[in-house]
Design a protein around this motif. Structure first.
Motif, PDB file in Angstrom:
ATOM      1  N   SER A  33       0.827  -1.206   0.000  1.00 57.26           N
ATOM      2  CA  SER A  33       0.000   0.000   0.000  1.00 57.26           C
ATOM      3  C   SER A  33       0.862   1.257   0.000  1.00 57.26           C
ATOM      4  N   TYR A  34       1.876   1.283   0.873  1.00 53.68           N
ATOM      5  CA  TYR A  34       2.753   2.452   0.898  1.00 53.68           C
ATOM      6  C   TYR A  34       3.677   2.481  -0.326  1.00 53.68           C
ATOM      7  N   LEU A  49       0.488  10.351   5.931  1.00 55.32           N
ATOM      8  CA  LEU A  49       1.107   9.982   7.200  1.00 55.32           C
ATOM      9  C   LEU A  49       0.607  10.885   8.336  1.00 55.32           C
ATOM     10  N   LEU A  50       0.472  12.176   8.049  1.00 49.93           N
ATOM     11  CA  LEU A  50      -0.012  13.116   9.054  1.00 49.93           C
ATOM     12  C   LEU A  50      -1.439  12.775   9.474  1.00 49.93           C
ATOM     13  N   THR A  51      -2.301  12.516   8.503  1.00 45.23           N
ATOM     14  CA  THR A  51      -3.683  12.134   8.815  1.00 45.23           C
ATOM     15  C   THR A  51      -3.719  10.845   9.626  1.00 45.23           C
ATOM     16  N   THR A  52      -2.906   9.871   9.204  1.00 43.98           N
ATOM     17  CA  THR A  52      -2.883   8.582   9.906  1.00 43.98           C
ATOM     18  C   THR A  52      -2.434   8.747  11.353  1.00 43.98           C
ATOM     19  N   LEU A  53      -1.343   9.440  11.568  1.00 46.12           N
ATOM     20  CA  LEU A  53      -0.782   9.564  12.913  1.00 46.12           C
ATOM     21  C   LEU A  53      -1.658  10.412  13.833  1.00 46.12           C
ATOM     22  N   THR A  54      -2.167  11.526  13.335  1.00 43.01           N
ATOM     23  CA  THR A  54      -3.004  12.380  14.188  1.00 43.01           C
ATOM     24  C   THR A  54      -4.311  11.682  14.549  1.00 43.01           C
ATOM     25  N   SER A 138      -9.367  13.109  -0.394  1.00 42.69           N
ATOM     26  CA  SER A 138     -10.750  13.156   0.075  1.00 42.69           C
ATOM     27  C   SER A 138     -11.172  11.810   0.646  1.00 42.69           C
ATOM     28  N   PHE A 139     -10.767  10.733  -0.026  1.00 43.97           N
ATOM     29  CA  PHE A 139     -11.192   9.403   0.405  1.00 43.97           C
ATOM     30  C   PHE A 139     -10.552   9.015   1.729  1.00 43.97           C
ATOM     31  N   TYR A 140      -9.224   9.182   1.854  1.00 40.80           N
ATOM     32  CA  TYR A 140      -8.613   8.736   3.110  1.00 40.80           C
ATOM     33  C   TYR A 140      -8.939   9.686   4.260  1.00 40.80           C
ATOM     34  N   THR A 141      -9.214  10.972   3.970  1.00 40.72           N
ATOM     35  CA  THR A 141      -9.631  11.891   5.029  1.00 40.72           C
ATOM     36  C   THR A 141     -11.012  11.513   5.561  1.00 40.72           C
ATOM     37  N   VAL A 169      -6.057   2.897   6.685  1.00 38.77           N
ATOM     38  CA  VAL A 169      -6.146   4.180   5.979  1.00 38.77           C
ATOM     39  C   VAL A 169      -5.595   4.082   4.564  1.00 38.77           C
ATOM     40  N   SER A 170      -4.524   3.302   4.382  1.00 39.18           N
ATOM     41  CA  SER A 170      -3.764   3.348   3.122  1.00 39.18           C
ATOM     42  C   SER A 170      -3.992   2.161   2.195  1.00 39.18           C
ATOM     43  N   PHE A 171      -4.828   1.195   2.554  1.00 37.66           N
ATOM     44  CA  PHE A 171      -5.016  -0.006   1.730  1.00 37.66           C
ATOM     45  C   PHE A 171      -5.164   0.391   0.266  1.00 37.66           C
ATOM     46  N   PHE A 172      -4.207   0.008  -0.566  1.00 40.19           N
ATOM     47  CA  PHE A 172      -4.021   0.667  -1.863  1.00 40.19           C
ATOM     48  C   PHE A 172      -5.183   0.543  -2.852  1.00 40.19           C
TER      49      PHE A 172
END
Length: 520
Positions: A33-34, A49-54, A138-141, A169-172
């Motif tokens: 995915s990454y 990464l910022l969205t995931t971690l926060t 938009s989708f991952y947010t 969050v990142s599943f490709f």
């Protein structure tokens, strides 16, 4: 990344997934995915990464605050007064609210700045800044914020492992254009040790081929004509050509979006993972509300659960409903929250596509019609009861489908035009200046649809309609194919592959285009 490379990437991930020991398989998904995101949009990596971690940290803190408060109340149950318990709960909620709204505002602010700054500058005639728009932001947010809202509301406990949450969050496959997944539905599948299943592999591959067929043979073949009609100078084409352009756009957009969803859902299914459904034959809908329950289902469900219901249940809406009851009656008052909620939701959906006049008008167009339908629902039910035989008849059902198709396609004028005034101009041309004589083979050739491509597009559209009709009647064609003898199954697969290769990649005037929703 071309469509075939995406499919090949999916096959490579599937192979690696089944080759490693089961306990490491979720790590394979995370690495791929990454890897996909870095290869496609390396500069956007810090944002996801910022969205995931926060989000992970905020959810963890929200859960921790709630759990510690419960533990203290249990430990001091014998001596704690009711007033003290209320104070502790209120203080915990206040601290949770700080984390919740802080991260919610942060991530939606990032989305808004990156996605809408140029649109807003355009309102004032200023030059665009050309800010980076990360792939799938938009989708991952929306997916991450849905998780945060659920944790805050106590629907489930937060994920403690940051790597597992990063995979959610990142599943490709879903990063490309959705669907917007829910944590409690998707995350357990991502961590599950799926055994190799030949049936999943075959059914997933069939879905991938069907998605590629819709995207590459139908959508991309219609695209040049759509661009030519909507990109022409005012007055170039009359209403007849305009209607053709809108109908082709309706076909192109559906095959592009649903074809992409089929492709990524097929990739996921090969690994035993079922993505949320996103399309259910929307052009067989009998009302506009039914259409939006069939089109981009995951976005509609997100808006319903996190915007529509919370808004309809707010105190101001409740007070307005009670005031309306005194003036207009009970039925109107009951329908009013739904009517206002629909206008708000579709205004937001319009802005989600872009902060330009065409999208805002498109959202309001859909929202107002749905609001009117909600207010008129009692009258509709009364009419259907009084004319039960007609309402249940097949001709009336067909009429409702065609009526909905017309309403939806009027909306597509606003969705596809660059500006709201362009859409209004094209609508006026459609009604007042048909110029039917423009519809000739020469004209079709001029707009990028020569006779051979037009015939092939018509044939494929008939095939698409036939398949959709069979599916609408409850037949799952992939199940049917899977039950047939091996030679017939291979024949279907080979025909699908050959059709995509010949008519998609090497067909006349082919130009592979990115998925429409890549930009979101």
């Amino acid at each position: 990344m071309t469509l075939f490379r995406l499919a090949a990437y999916g096959f490579a991930c599937t192979a690696a997934y089944y080759l490693v020991p089961k306990r490491f398989r979720w790590m394979v998904l995370l690495a791929f995915s990454y890897g996909f995101y870095a290869a496609r949009a390396l500069t956007g990596l810090p944002f996801i990464l910022l969205t995931t971690l926060t989000t992970w940290l905020a959810a963890l803190r929200i859960g921790s605050i709630g759990e510690r408060t419960k533990q203290r109340i249990r430990a001091e149950k014998a001596t704690m007064t009711q007033e003290k318990k209320k104070q502790l709960k209120a203080e915990a909620k206040r601290r949770q609210r700080v984390w919740f709204f802080g991260v919610l505002v942060l991530n939606f602010a990032i989305l808004a700045v990156l996605k809408y700054t140029d649109d807003v500058l355009g309102w004032f005639g200023a030059s665009p800044l050309g800010l980076l728009l990360p792939l799938g932001i938009s989708f991952y947010t929306f997916q991450s914020m849905g998780y945060l809202i659920d944790v805050y509301s106590g629907k489930y406990a937060p994920e403690k492992n940051p790597a597992r949450f990063a995979l959610f969050v990142s599943f490709f496959p879903q990063l490309i254009q959705g669907p917007i997944g829910r944590y409690d539905q998707l995350s357990p599948q991502l961590r599950e040790d799926h055994a190799f299943d030949w049936d999943n592999l075959q059914r997933g591959f069939l879905l991938m081929i069907w998605g590629l067929f819709k995207k590459m043979v139908i959508a991309d073949r219609a695209l040049p004509a759509v661009n030519a009609v909507f990109g022409a100078q005012a007055g170039t084409y009359g209403g007849a050509v305009t209607v053709l352009g809108v109908l082709l756009y309706s076909l192109q957009q559906y095959c592009d979006f649903s074809g992409g969803i089929d492709l990524v859902a097929g990739i996921a299914q090969q690994m035993g993972i079922a993505l949320a459904p996103n399309f259910k034959r929307p052009y067989f809908a009998v009302s506009l509300g039914d259409f939006w329950r069939r089109w981009h289902i995951s976005l509609g469900a997100w808006m319903r659960d996190y915007v529509f219901y919370p808004f309809a249940l707010t105190k101001p809406v409740g007070r307005l409903s009670r005031a309306a009851k005194a003036r207009f009656g009970t039925e109107f008052a009951r329908a009013l929250p739904a009517a206002l909620g629909n206008i708000l939701v579709f205004l937001l959906v319009g802005v989600w596509h872009g902060a330009t006049s065409n999208y805002i008008l498109w959202g309001l167009y859909n929202g107002v019609i749905l609001a009117f339908s909600a207010l008129m629902e009692p009258a509709y039910k009364a009419w259907n009861t009084a004319h039960a035989r007609l309402a249940a008849s097949r001709p009336f059902h067909v009429f409702r489908v065609l009526r909905t198709f017309l309403i939806v396609n009027i909306g597509w004028y606003f969705d596809r035009c660059a500006h709201g005034m362009d859409a209004l101009r094209m609508l006026r041309t459609t009604v007042c200046d048909p110029r039917a004589g423009q519809l000739t083979h020469e004209l079709l050739k001029t707009i990028g649809l020569p006779r051979a491509d037009a015939k092939l597009l018509l044939l494929c559209t008939v095939l698409l309609f036939g398949v959709s009709l069979v599916q609408e009647r409850g037949v799952v064609l992939r199940d049917w194919v899977s039950r047939q003898r091996l030679p017939l199954r291979w024949l279907v697969l080979i025909l699908g592959i050959v059709s995509v290769l010949i008519f998609g990649v090497y067909g006349s005037g082919f130009d592979e285009a990115s998925f429409i929703y890549y930009q979101f």
